[in-house]
Design a protein around this motif. Structure first.
Motif, short mmCIF file in Angstrom:
data_model
loop_
_atom_site.label_atom_id
_atom_site.label_comp_id
_atom_site.label_asym_id
_atom_site.label_seq_id
_atom_site.Cartn_x
_atom_site.Cartn_y
_atom_site.Cartn_z
N CYS A 94 0.84 -1.21 0.00
CA CYS A 94 0.00 0.00 0.00
C CYS A 94 0.87 1.25 0.00
N GLU A 127 -2.01 1.65 10.11
CA GLU A 127 -3.08 2.27 9.29
C GLU A 127 -3.99 1.22 8.68
N GLU A 128 -3.41 0.11 8.22
CA GLU A 128 -4.25 -0.93 7.58
C GLU A 128 -5.17 -1.59 8.60
N SER A 176 -15.83 0.47 7.87
CA SER A 176 -15.94 -0.43 9.03
C SER A 176 -15.53 -1.82 8.57
N GLU A 177 -14.69 -2.46 9.33
CA GLU A 177 -14.39 -3.86 9.04
C GLU A 177 -15.64 -4.69 9.38
#
Ligand SMILES: CC(=O)N[C@@H](CCC[C@H](N)C(=O)O)C(=O)O
Length: 375
Positions: A94, A127-128, A176-177
């Motif tokens: 990323c 961040e991920e 949202s995960e």
């Protein structure tokens, strides 16, 4: 700092990708580089696996912030590069190796020739996921470094080198995960009628889930639900008693994400009955949208257009997520895309950004720090 030095740093970092809050080697590497800089204007502190660096100004009245994220992804690299990841199963897919290198390059320039105001470089973990921005922002240490405006960049594989792109207002989505665990009765492959088969249940669920976006969200609103991982079962001739799906929800409006969650919960209730199973829902980490302050984007655009170092492209909002949104909820500022021209996109195992963009990024960040006025 010249391109050779930038490239060496980037390739070193590229080889040691680490997941969120595990960036120990990355932190040690960054600290080693930082210790080689002239120290008289620097204040360096660590926060968990992150680092905060203040370049103390000549006559400081305010503080400027630039943030670079640090973590990699659980992706097996497939670029075939000589400096490919040494961490099996992990990759800087990323561009965070680029973000950190550009921050170090600009920091080097500023440490050698400070401006009047203080400049804070924020090396932020996770961040991920699970998200380092919010806990860092809320930490006591951050209060000592808190900038009056803040900016950050993200590489863009789709844009050529030399292009800088952003927009006022919404740049990145609310996220949202989504983790769903399916539990039901398993059994012998030959006797499906005596089981509840969680592989069939989870796969049916994945395809029907898409109807929440297509039939429950106003088409004028923007929303995405992506399932990136599905696991379940133990062996080919046993009907599974457990399956798990993992994904993410993205929306342009903060309120739409709550609407989607409510619809998922309603759908889960009916699905449990019709498929004889129990489903538990976990929303993991949630990120606030990246919303750029117009007055800063307008000035930044002017700087780019008169710089001769890069060209400006007006951006569209994207469904990418970024916990940098939490910084921008509290502190005015902006994020921008930096063109790196890769045939493969973000989160791809063959992502291969063009390193000449490192120099462009460093110049743009340094020039912005030197020229942007507080509003
Ligand atoms: C820029 C970028 O690619 N960011 C990630 C952020 C992921 C947040 C979280 N793990 C989620 O999936 O919701 C992205 O996938 O957009």
């Amino acid at each position: 700092m010249d391109l050779n030095r930038l490239s060496k740093i980037r390739q070193d970092l590229h080889q040691i990708p680490e997941l969120g809050f595990q960036e120990k080697k990355t932190q040690t590497y960054l600290l080693t580089v930082l210790k080689k800089l002239p120290q008289e204007h620097l204040k360096i502190e660590t926060w968990r696996t992150g680092i905060l660096v203040k370049v103390i100004g000549n006559n400081s009245k305010r503080v400027i912030g630039f943030r670079a994220d640090m973590d990699g992804l659980p992706i097996q690299e497939n670029t075939g590069l000589s400096y490919q990841s040494k961490h099996e199963g992990y990759m800087h897919a990323c561009g965070h190796d680029f973000h950190m290198t550009i921050a170090l390059g600009a920091l080097f320039q500023l440490a050698s020739q400070p401006i009047d105001d203080d400049v804070v470089f924020i090396f932020q973990p996770a961040e991920e996921g699970p998200g380092g921005a919010l806990p860092m922002l809320e930490s006591e240490l951050f209060a000592e470094f808190r900038p009056d405006y803040i900016f950050a960049l993200h590489i863009s594989p789709e844009l050529p080198v030399g292009i800088v792109s952003s927009r006022a207002g919404l740049l990145f989505a609310n996220t949202s995960e989504l983790f769903l665990d399916f539990k039901g009765k398993g059994g012998h492959a030959a006797y499906p009628h005596m089981t509840d088969d969680m592989v069939v249940a989870a796969s049916t669920f994945v395809s029907q889930l898409q109807q929440i976006v297509s039939r429950r969200v106003d088409p004028i609103e923007s929303a995405v639900v992506t399932i990136g991982k599905i696991t379940g079962g133990t062996v080919q001739n046993v009907i599974a008693e457990h399956a798990r799906i993992e994904g993410t929800i993205r929306t342009a409006n903060a309120s739409t994400i709550n609407k989607i969650k409510t619809e998922i919960e309603l759908f889960v209730k009916g699905f449990e009955q019709s498929h004889h199973c129990e489903i538990s829902i976990d929303y993991g980490s949630n990120y606030y949208q990246v919303y750029n302050t117009k007055a800063y984007v307008d000035q930044f655009k002017q700087i780019i257009q008169s710089s001769g170092k890069a060209k400006w492209l007006e951006a569209s909002a994207a469904m990418t997520g970024e916990d940098f949104g939490y910084f921008l909820r509290d502190i005015p500022g902006f994020m921008f895309w930096l063109g790196v021209d890769s045939a493969y996109g973000l989160h791809h195992s063959k992502l291969n950004p063009n390193e000449s963009a490192l120099e462009v990024g460093m110049h743009v960040v340094e020039q912005t720090i030197r020229e942007l006025k507080f509003v």
